[in-house]
Design an enzyme around this catalytic site. Structure first.
Site, short mmCIF file in Angstrom:
data_model
loop_
_atom_site.label_atom_id
_atom_site.label_comp_id
_atom_site.label_asym_id
_atom_site.label_seq_id
_atom_site.Cartn_x
_atom_site.Cartn_y
_atom_site.Cartn_z
N HIS A 206 21.23 -20.25 -34.02
CA HIS A 206 20.60 -20.78 -32.81
C HIS A 206 19.19 -21.28 -33.12
CE1 HIS A 206 23.90 -18.58 -31.01
NE2 HIS A 206 23.58 -19.00 -29.80
N ALA A 239 18.87 -29.62 -30.95
CA ALA A 239 18.36 -28.30 -30.52
C ALA A 239 16.88 -28.11 -30.81
CB ALA A 239 19.18 -27.20 -31.20
#
Length: 265
Positions: A206, A239
């Site tokens: 992530h 991201a």
């Protein structure tokens, strides 16, 4: 792809075609049930998983000197932005509606026997730099895991919460779970910390925040339209534009952001 196209393939049985139709027409049936450790997730707020410690953790976040946990020589705008993030994270730590723990309900999706659990909102901040010896090569990435000591405290709280969950009464007790690592005899915070320091992974796929959508004076790289400050014709749509890890999967969030950007172009 329409239901007719799915159902018309000769190698698909009539029963499978019926299931296809049921799912695409009504969003119900077996296909609507998430399967696997990576698909079935529990995302829980800190007050829920750590009811005895979340308040003091939030207070510690509020009292933290932002510059003290960032690399020496960090740009003042980045320090200001991190200070603003800490304020948000202190509020998030007190919220039952902000996911802090993520846990796979179908076991470990990577084929291991260990339970898959991680902290969605680490407070430690890493760095990404060009390699001076090879500027065209791989960047130099330093996760700086646990450089903010609060992360270790949160990790202990999450560990204890998961341990409590597996030792709970009712349906879970009927499954007779057995703790294999570090073992039920490891109970003190110091011993749990020692175990976690040896076993924590710096990433759960992530990574975010290297080009955050924030005001320039707070260390931002892109503006509200995801255009890079001071550069004409350059946008960042991945991201890296997320200032903080979302309380969800970054993959689906990137899909959503990219779709919105493509519609507005």
């Amino acid at each position: 792809m329409g239901v007719g196209a799915l159902g018309s393939k000769s190698n698909r049985s009539a029963s499978t075609s019926a299931l296809d139709a049921k799912f695409f027409l009504t969003s119900s049936g077996p296909y609507s049930i998430a399967q696997g450790g990576g698909a079935a997730l529990a995302q829980v707020g800190l007050p829920v998983i750590a009811p005895d410690t979340y308040s003091s953790i939030a207070s510690e976040i509020e009292g933290l000197d932002a510059a003290s946990v960032l690399p020496l020589g960090t740009n003042p705008t980045i320090i200001a932005g991190y200070r603003a993030q800490l304020k948000l994270m202190a509020a998030a730590a007190r919220s039952k509606n902000t996911a802090w723990l993520q846990m796979g309900l179908g076991g470990n999706p990577f084929g291991l026997s260990d339970q898959w659990v991680f902290n969605i909102h680490p407070l430690s901040r890493g760095t990404v730099h060009l390699d001076p010896a090879d500027p065209n090569g791989e960047p130099l990435v330093d996760y700086r895991m646990l450089s903010n000591s609060i992360d270790l405290r949160v990790a202990v709280a999450l560990f204890k919460g998961i341990r409590s969950y597996y030792s709970s009464q009712g349906a879970m007790k009927r499954l007779t779970p057995v703790e294999t690592k570090p073992g039920a005899n490891v109970t003190s915070d110091a011993d749990i910390e020692s175990f976690l320091k040896r076993t924590l992974d710096p990433s759960q796929y992530h990574p975010v925040g290297t080009c955050p959508k924030m005001p320039l004076e707070l260390g931002g790289v892109v503006d509200e339209e995801l255009k890079v400050y001071g550069v004409v014709g350059l946008s960042v749509v991945d991201a890296s534009m997320m200032p903080l890890i979302v309380g969800a999967t970054t993959q689906s969030t990137v899909y959503a952001v990219a779709e919105k950007v493509s519609r507005e172009k």
